[in-house]
Write an enzyme that holds these catalytic residues in place. Structure first.
Site, PDB file in Angstrom:
ATOM      1  N   SER A   5       0.826  -1.208   0.000  1.00 42.98           N
ATOM      2  CA  SER A   5       0.000   0.000   0.000  1.00 42.98           C
ATOM      3  C   SER A   5       0.857   1.252   0.000  1.00 42.98           C
ATOM      4  O   SER A   5       2.066   1.215   0.224  1.00 42.98           O
ATOM      5  CB  SER A   5      -0.928  -0.011   1.202  1.00 42.98           C
ATOM      6  OG  SER A   5      -0.180   0.373   2.333  1.00 42.98           O
ATOM      7  N   LYS A   6       0.165   2.337  -0.244  1.00 42.64           N
ATOM      8  CA  LYS A   6       0.754   3.667  -0.327  1.00 42.64           C
ATOM      9  C   LYS A   6       1.721   3.992   0.818  1.00 42.64           C
ATOM     10  O   LYS A   6       2.752   4.602   0.626  1.00 42.64           O
ATOM     11  CB  LYS A   6      -0.457   4.612  -0.313  1.00 42.64           C
ATOM     12  CG  LYS A   6      -0.205   6.058  -0.412  1.00 42.64           C
ATOM     13  CD  LYS A   6      -1.544   6.746  -0.679  1.00 42.64           C
ATOM     14  CE  LYS A   6      -1.441   8.228  -0.417  1.00 42.64           C
ATOM     15  NZ  LYS A   6      -2.700   8.924  -0.665  1.00 42.64           N
ATOM     16  N   ARG A   7       1.341   3.588   2.028  1.00 41.03           N
ATOM     17  CA  ARG A   7       2.158   3.968   3.186  1.00 41.03           C
ATOM     18  C   ARG A   7       3.215   2.932   3.567  1.00 41.03           C
ATOM     19  O   ARG A   7       4.092   3.229   4.365  1.00 41.03           O
ATOM     20  CB  ARG A   7       1.265   4.265   4.392  1.00 41.03           C
ATOM     21  CG  ARG A   7       0.569   5.583   4.225  1.00 41.03           C
ATOM     22  CD  ARG A   7       0.034   6.159   5.510  1.00 41.03           C
ATOM     23  NE  ARG A   7      -0.230   7.567   5.315  1.00 41.03           N
ATOM     24  CZ  ARG A   7      -1.222   8.035   4.566  1.00 41.03           C
ATOM     25  NH1 ARG A   7      -2.022   7.212   3.958  1.00 41.03           N
ATOM     26  NH2 ARG A   7      -1.389   9.342   4.421  1.00 41.03           N
ATOM     27  N   ASP A   8       3.141   1.736   2.979  1.00 37.00           N
ATOM     28  CA  ASP A   8       4.096   0.693   3.359  1.00 37.00           C
ATOM     29  C   ASP A   8       5.527   1.117   3.114  1.00 37.00           C
ATOM     30  O   ASP A   8       6.408   0.895   3.926  1.00 37.00           O
ATOM     31  CB  ASP A   8       3.870  -0.576   2.525  1.00 37.00           C
ATOM     32  CG  ASP A   8       2.661  -1.333   3.002  1.00 37.00           C
ATOM     33  OD1 ASP A   8       2.310  -1.175   4.179  1.00 37.00           O
ATOM     34  OD2 ASP A   8       2.060  -2.066   2.190  1.00 37.00           O
ATOM     35  N   GLU A  53       1.407  15.467  -1.082  1.00 35.29           N
ATOM     36  CA  GLU A  53      -0.046  15.581  -0.972  1.00 35.29           C
ATOM     37  C   GLU A  53      -0.383  17.058  -0.742  1.00 35.29           C
ATOM     38  O   GLU A  53       0.144  17.664   0.190  1.00 35.29           O
ATOM     39  CB  GLU A  53      -0.501  14.737   0.232  1.00 35.29           C
ATOM     40  CG  GLU A  53      -1.875  14.173   0.076  1.00 35.29           C
ATOM     41  CD  GLU A  53      -1.852  12.680  -0.265  1.00 35.29           C
ATOM     42  OE1 GLU A  53      -1.755  12.364  -1.468  1.00 35.29           O
ATOM     43  OE2 GLU A  53      -1.912  11.868   0.665  1.00 35.29           O
TER      44      GLU A  53
END
Ligand code: GLU
Length: 516
Positions: A265-268, A283
């Site tokens: 995922s995006k935050r991994d 962002e």
């Protein structure tokens, strides 16, 4: 060009493109190039609520960085344009209406409250499927339940409505996937998806199928997360009577977290110390920064190579593949069905391989900006030579600095541990002799320097290791770095002598004061 093979990469600009998206683009590109077909980039931006500013440019820039060049697209143009769905908005309504006309879709007027009530009703009955589906549609406000008159009245009075697909009841839909073989979906699990929204925009499903048809797409190659949409897409082809021209489908395996469980995922990435985005992304709302492969010192060729291997393998020992080699070797028979685990160490390894074999000129072009941020100006030929000497030690572009900073400035500190172990009482005297020797060394080239120093050491029966480490301390400040005989000609005679003189003074002081 093979007119029959036309593939597309169809991202939605809802945020930065994840490396999984780049891999999808890559497999499409490899397949198109291999069969001399066309690779199309289509922007699917019909969901205005999810539109993110800058995301479209990010897609273009990422593909450019990766050297994945569309034959047709928003920027390239082409005979099937426009290639951005919001620029094609006028074409979709007629297709939705056509489905209504033929009984494959219907108008639905339900308000948000009514939909809410429906969901609660289904939840109370513990229904497996709580969405607008075959079991509830006849209880709702739509053109299947209202009279034709009322439907016409509502529409002409401007009442908001959507067009929903009418899923057949309890039917097995069988479809062939190039990677997964035959798959059977039962329609009981499907819902009457919205095809056309009250804002006058199609949803993903309608626009995607209509555009694939109009753009004469032969193969749909996309991520596994779209597999659940496949039965609806097949039903849409059927509803339009386009079965003959339905593309072939290939759903690529998910990219899994390094520990193997769950989708990457995006935050991994930033949590575990590696990027999951091709380029850095900020962002807008939160200011949060997600690291990118480019900014983290990866070479795009290495990223392409490692992404190609996330779900595909050539069935041979070779692991380093250029884009050309990938085009030749790629085939769907060797694409796996199960998820592909992302291995950050392997990613580093790929980058290291590419840095080692990279031409020094290109490496120096990539390294120069790092020098600039440190306020260092250096001639490019000098930087090229430095890169050539240290690239074997670098995993990333910025690692070059770690292994080469002493080329750009004289040591300001000297490694105390090394002084303690290796500096001797007579080191200054011997280094003084080396200075005299180097002064006479012309031309100041690797072989000449090496020969002179080695001859000097052996004819005076000195200890080679001891002299070399003292010399290295003066030139580098520590025991690291490439061979001294390689370092010296690059620094030049004057600088080498200056550093030895400074080193003798400073290190002797440290040594004598017993600081070490
Ligand atoms: N717009 C979809 C996405 O964002 C495309 C899926 C497909 O390729 O059909 O990935």
């Amino acid at each position: 060009m093979n007119r029959n093979i036309r593939v597309r990469f169809a991202p939605s600009p809802t945020g930065p493109l994840h490396i999984g998206g780049i891999r999808t683009a890559l497999y499409n590109y490899l397949f198109a190039r291999k069969y001399e077909g066309s690779f199309i980039l289509r922007i699917e931006d019909t969901d205005q609520a999810r539109f993110v500013a800058g995301a479209e440019e990010y897609i273009f820039e990422s593909l450019k960085w990766c050297n994945i060049k569309p034959d047709e697209g928003v920027e390239e143009g082409g005979p099937y344009g426009p290639y951005r769905q919001s620029d094609r908005r006028h074409i979709y309504n007629q297709y939705a209406e056509e489905l209504v006309k033929h009984g494959f879709a219907y108008y639905a007027f339900d308000t948000a409250e009514e939909l809410d009530k429906m969901r609660k009703y289904l939840e109370e009955r513990h229904a497996a499927n709580t969405s607008y589906n075959t079991s509830v549609r006849m209880k709702m406000k739509n053109s299947l339940t209202l009279s034709q008159n009322e439907v016409e009245q509502r529409i002409s009075s401007g009442a908001p409505y959507v067009i929903r697909f009418k899923i057949p009841e309890n039917e097995d839909i069988e479809v062939y996937d190039i990677i997964r073989g035959n798959i059977v979906f039962n329609t009981a699990v499907l819902d009457d998806k919205i095809l056309y929204k009250s804002d006058g925009m199609p949803t993903y499903h309608l626009a995607n199928v209509v555009d694939d048809y109009l753009m004469e797409i032969s193969h749909v190659i996309r991520g596994e997360e779209w597999l659940s949409s496949l039965p609806l897409h097949v039903l849409l082809y059927r509803g339009f009577g386009w079965q003959e021209r339905m593309p072939q489908f290939a759903h690529l395996p998910l990219i899994l977290k390094p520990e193997g469980a769950g989708k990457l995922s995006k935050r991994d990435g930033d949590k575990l110390g590696f990027p999951v985005f091709p380029l850095e992304w900020k962002e807008t709302e939160t200011g949060e920064i997600f690291s990118g492969y480019r900014e983290s010192g990866y070479l795009s060729e290495a990223v392409i190579n490692l992404l190609a291997f996330l779900g595909w393998n050539p069935g041979a020992e070779q692991e380093i593949f250029s884009m050309e080699e990938l085009i030749k070797s790629f085939s769907f028979d060797r694409v796996i069905k199960s998820g592909a685990r992302f291995d950050p160490e392997k990613a580093k390894w790929f980058n290291h391989q590419y840095i080692m074999k990279m031409d020094n000129k290109r490496l120096s072009d990539l390294f120069m900006p790092y020098l600039t941020t440190k306020g260092i100006e250096a001639e490019s030929i000098f930087v090229e030579n430095v890169c050539g000497l240290v690239k074997e030690r670098a995993n990333f572009i910025m690692d070059i600095w770690k292994h080469s900073h002493f080329f750009f400035h004289a040591p300001e500190e000297y490694d105390k541990e090394v002084i303690k172990k290796r500096w001797k009482e007579d080191s200054p005297v011997q280094l003084q002799k080396i200075i005299e020797l180097l002064q006479k060394t012309t031309p100041f080239e690797r072989e000449v320097i090496e020969r002179n120093i080695k001859d000097f050491i052996s004819s005076n029966s000195l200890n080679f290791g001891q002299i070399m480490i003292a010399l290295r301390l003066c030139l580098v400040g520590s025991s690291m770095g490439p061979e001294l005989f390689d370092i010296m000609p690059l620094l030049g005679k004057d600088e080498v002598i200056r550093r030895i003189e400074v080193g003798i003074n400073k290190i002797s002081v440290l040594y004598e004061k017993g600081w070490v």
